[in-house]
Design a protein around this motif. Structure first.
Motif, PDB file in Angstrom:
ATOM      1  N   VAL A  93       0.845  -1.193   0.000  1.00  0.00           N
ATOM      2  CA  VAL A  93       0.000   0.000   0.000  1.00  0.00           C
ATOM      3  C   VAL A  93       0.886   1.251   0.000  1.00  0.00           C
ATOM      4  O   VAL A  93       1.790   1.380   0.820  1.00  0.00           O
ATOM      5  CB  VAL A  93      -0.938   0.013   1.227  1.00  0.00           C
ATOM      6  CG1 VAL A  93      -1.835   1.251   1.200  1.00  0.00           C
ATOM      7  CG2 VAL A  93      -1.779  -1.264   1.263  1.00  0.00           C
ATOM      8  N   PHE A  94       0.592   2.162  -0.925  1.00  0.00           N
ATOM      9  CA  PHE A  94       1.325   3.412  -1.066  1.00  0.00           C
ATOM     10  C   PHE A  94       0.358   4.590  -1.046  1.00  0.00           C
ATOM     11  O   PHE A  94      -0.855   4.421  -1.225  1.00  0.00           O
ATOM     12  CB  PHE A  94       2.058   3.477  -2.412  1.00  0.00           C
ATOM     13  CG  PHE A  94       3.141   2.471  -2.627  1.00  0.00           C
ATOM     14  CD1 PHE A  94       4.471   2.788  -2.389  1.00  0.00           C
ATOM     15  CD2 PHE A  94       2.849   1.196  -3.119  1.00  0.00           C
ATOM     16  CE1 PHE A  94       5.488   1.876  -2.622  1.00  0.00           C
ATOM     17  CE2 PHE A  94       3.853   0.272  -3.361  1.00  0.00           C
ATOM     18  CZ  PHE A  94       5.173   0.613  -3.107  1.00  0.00           C
ATOM     19  N   HIS A  95       0.910   5.769  -0.916  1.00  0.00           N
ATOM     20  CA  HIS A  95       0.216   6.985  -1.309  1.00  0.00           C
ATOM     21  C   HIS A  95       1.050   7.613  -2.409  1.00  0.00           C
ATOM     22  O   HIS A  95       2.217   7.942  -2.204  1.00  0.00           O
ATOM     23  CB  HIS A  95       0.077   7.974  -0.140  1.00  0.00           C
ATOM     24  CG  HIS A  95      -0.549   9.277  -0.551  1.00  0.00           C
ATOM     25  ND1 HIS A  95       0.175  10.314  -1.081  1.00  0.00           N
ATOM     26  CD2 HIS A  95      -1.843   9.683  -0.547  1.00  0.00           C
ATOM     27  CE1 HIS A  95      -0.639  11.315  -1.376  1.00  0.00           C
ATOM     28  NE2 HIS A  95      -1.866  10.956  -1.057  1.00  0.00           N
ATOM     29  N   SER A  96       0.464   7.756  -3.600  1.00  0.00           N
ATOM     30  CA  SER A  96       1.182   8.259  -4.777  1.00  0.00           C
ATOM     31  C   SER A  96       2.302   7.292  -5.166  1.00  0.00           C
ATOM     32  O   SER A  96       3.486   7.589  -5.046  1.00  0.00           O
ATOM     33  CB  SER A  96       1.755   9.660  -4.512  1.00  0.00           C
ATOM     34  OG  SER A  96       2.259  10.231  -5.687  1.00  0.00           O
ATOM     35  N   VAL A  97       1.910   6.145  -5.654  1.00  0.00           N
ATOM     36  CA  VAL A  97       2.833   5.041  -5.900  1.00  0.00           C
ATOM     37  C   VAL A  97       3.886   5.366  -6.945  1.00  0.00           C
ATOM     38  O   VAL A  97       5.024   4.890  -6.867  1.00  0.00           O
ATOM     39  CB  VAL A  97       2.065   3.754  -6.287  1.00  0.00           C
ATOM     40  CG1 VAL A  97       1.352   3.905  -7.624  1.00  0.00           C
ATOM     41  CG2 VAL A  97       3.001   2.556  -6.323  1.00  0.00           C
ATOM     42  N   ARG A  98       3.542   6.183  -7.933  1.00  0.00           N
ATOM     43  CA  ARG A  98       4.517   6.462  -8.994  1.00  0.00           C
ATOM     44  C   ARG A  98       5.797   7.072  -8.423  1.00  0.00           C
ATOM     45  O   ARG A  98       6.900   6.704  -8.810  1.00  0.00           O
ATOM     46  CB  ARG A  98       3.949   7.395 -10.057  1.00  0.00           C
ATOM     47  CG  ARG A  98       4.859   7.479 -11.283  1.00  0.00           C
ATOM     48  CD  ARG A  98       4.657   8.720 -12.139  1.00  0.00           C
ATOM     49  NE  ARG A  98       3.315   8.815 -12.688  1.00  0.00           N
ATOM     50  CZ  ARG A  98       2.994   9.661 -13.679  1.00  0.00           C
ATOM     51  NH1 ARG A  98       3.929  10.445 -14.209  1.00  0.00           N
ATOM     52  NH2 ARG A  98       1.748   9.744 -14.115  1.00  0.00           N
ATOM     53  N   SER A  99       5.637   7.997  -7.499  1.00  0.00           N
ATOM     54  CA  SER A  99       6.793   8.662  -6.892  1.00  0.00           C
ATOM     55  C   SER A  99       7.679   7.669  -6.154  1.00  0.00           C
ATOM     56  O   SER A  99       8.896   7.623  -6.363  1.00  0.00           O
ATOM     57  CB  SER A  99       6.314   9.756  -5.934  1.00  0.00           C
ATOM     58  OG  SER A  99       7.393  10.318  -5.237  1.00  0.00           O
ATOM     59  N   VAL A 202       2.161   2.399 -11.497  1.00  0.00           N
ATOM     60  CA  VAL A 202       3.315   1.576 -11.121  1.00  0.00           C
ATOM     61  C   VAL A 202       4.261   1.429 -12.305  1.00  0.00           C
ATOM     62  O   VAL A 202       5.484   1.565 -12.168  1.00  0.00           O
ATOM     63  CB  VAL A 202       2.862   0.185 -10.625  1.00  0.00           C
ATOM     64  CG1 VAL A 202       4.064  -0.747 -10.465  1.00  0.00           C
ATOM     65  CG2 VAL A 202       2.119   0.307  -9.297  1.00  0.00           C
ATOM     66  N   GLN A 203       3.710   1.166 -13.479  1.00  0.00           N
ATOM     67  CA  GLN A 203       4.529   1.016 -14.684  1.00  0.00           C
ATOM     68  C   GLN A 203       5.288   2.297 -15.008  1.00  0.00           C
ATOM     69  O   GLN A 203       6.454   2.256 -15.409  1.00  0.00           O
ATOM     70  CB  GLN A 203       3.644   0.600 -15.858  1.00  0.00           C
ATOM     71  CG  GLN A 203       3.111  -0.820 -15.746  1.00  0.00           C
ATOM     72  CD  GLN A 203       2.062  -1.162 -16.786  1.00  0.00           C
ATOM     73  OE1 GLN A 203       1.485  -0.267 -17.411  1.00  0.00           O
ATOM     74  NE2 GLN A 203       1.799  -2.446 -16.979  1.00  0.00           N
ATOM     75  N   LEU A 204       4.649   3.439 -14.804  1.00  0.00           N
ATOM     76  CA  LEU A 204       5.317   4.727 -15.033  1.00  0.00           C
ATOM     77  C   LEU A 204       6.467   4.925 -14.041  1.00  0.00           C
ATOM     78  O   LEU A 204       7.523   5.447 -14.399  1.00  0.00           O
ATOM     79  CB  LEU A 204       4.304   5.871 -14.899  1.00  0.00           C
ATOM     80  CG  LEU A 204       3.283   5.986 -16.030  1.00  0.00           C
ATOM     81  CD1 LEU A 204       2.211   7.011 -15.671  1.00  0.00           C
ATOM     82  CD2 LEU A 204       3.948   6.358 -17.342  1.00  0.00           C
TER      83      LEU A 204
END
Length: 286
Positions: A93-99, A202-204
């Protein structure tokens, strides 16, 4: 040495022990408590102002009972995290996973596989509004988090108590947010939509840094794109932000000048204002 920072009773009346992990010798302790967990939460603290790559300072990992603050400046070998964080059996679990995915990928070559993002989930739930972590915690639990350490120096050691407390709180409520949101997503029949968007983010985060920037150059010429990639590669080698070499709005101007058969070095120097970069540019691009 493992340092127990404190135990605090959160809004949920569950005591969570917080451990500061600042030695490679502590890895077995952490592994023993998280490797069999199928649900964990992660956040990162990093510096990314004057470099091409983000500089990782801290990885925070939360389970239902524990919070681990892993000092990535003091710990030199973090390869053991790769197996854990790339596991398909764990939901992270993340908040703002791309970062966070970007930071983990560029620093530790970790590519997140199975993720949940409370920010994206909330956007689906509320119809498009993007909320920061503090707002989510306040909305769901009526708790106001102290965010004063957001822009503090995360590379300076030792980290102070306010920073460590801030870092622990940044990961403390993620699992409980997930538990509340997932029920709403199922009730609204939008769970699959949320996970599809999360997968894209996630891919980004897992891709190379230049790719998302390069995709914005649809209306640029072949030579302009070549110049863009030269800037990216030069910035990567020097580990400086690409815009420190030249701003985006100068790309077309530079390309036009360089493309001339008898380009004027003085004109190029007026644009770049850096003789070293100019020499490298001429050497590589002409």
């Amino acid at each position: 040495m493992i340092k127990i920072l404190k135990s605090f009773i959160s809004y949920f009346e569950k005591k969570k022990e917080i451990f500061l992990i600042n030695s490679d010798k502590d890895k077995d302790f952490v592994i023993s408590l998280i490797e069999n967990q199928d649900l964990i939460a992660i956040d990162t603290e990093f510096e990314w102002r004057k470099t091409y790559f983000p500089i990782l300072s801290l990885i925070q990992i939360a389970t239902k009972k524990y919070i681990f603050l892993i000092d990535c400046v003091e710990c030199k070998n973090l390869e053991w995290l790769k197996k854990i964080l790339e596991s398909h059996k764990k939901l992270i679990v993340f908040h703002s996973v791309r970062s966070d995915a970007t930071v983990l990928n560029t620093n530790l070559k970790i590519k997140v596989k199975n993720a949940y993002d409370v920010q994206i989930a909330e956007k689906k739930i509320n119809g498009g509004e993007i909320l920061n972590y503090g707002d989510l915690v306040e909305n769901y639990f009526s708790i106001n988090l102290d965010k004063s350490e957001t822009n503090s120096n995360w590379l300076k050691r030792p980290l102070n108590e306010k920073q460590l407390s801030y870092a622990a709180n940044d990961v403390n409520y993620l699992l409980e947010l997930y538990q509340k949101q997932i029920k709403i997503l199922k009730k609204q029949n939008i769970k699959n939509d949320a996970f599809l968007e999360i997968k894209k983010e996630v891919q980004l985060g897992n891709q190379e840094l230049y790719i998302s920037r390069f995709k914005k150059l649809k209306k640029y010429s072949k030579f302009e794109k070549k110049l863009f990639m030269w800037r990216e590669n030069f910035a990567k080698k020097q580990n400086i932000p690409p815009t420190q070499i030249f701003k985006n709005n100068l790309l077309k101007t530079l390309a036009k000048e360089l493309n001339k058969k008898d380009f004027n070095e003085k004109n190029l120097n007026k644009i770049l204002k850096d003789s070293f970069i100019l020499r490298k540019l001429i050497e590589d691009m002409t």
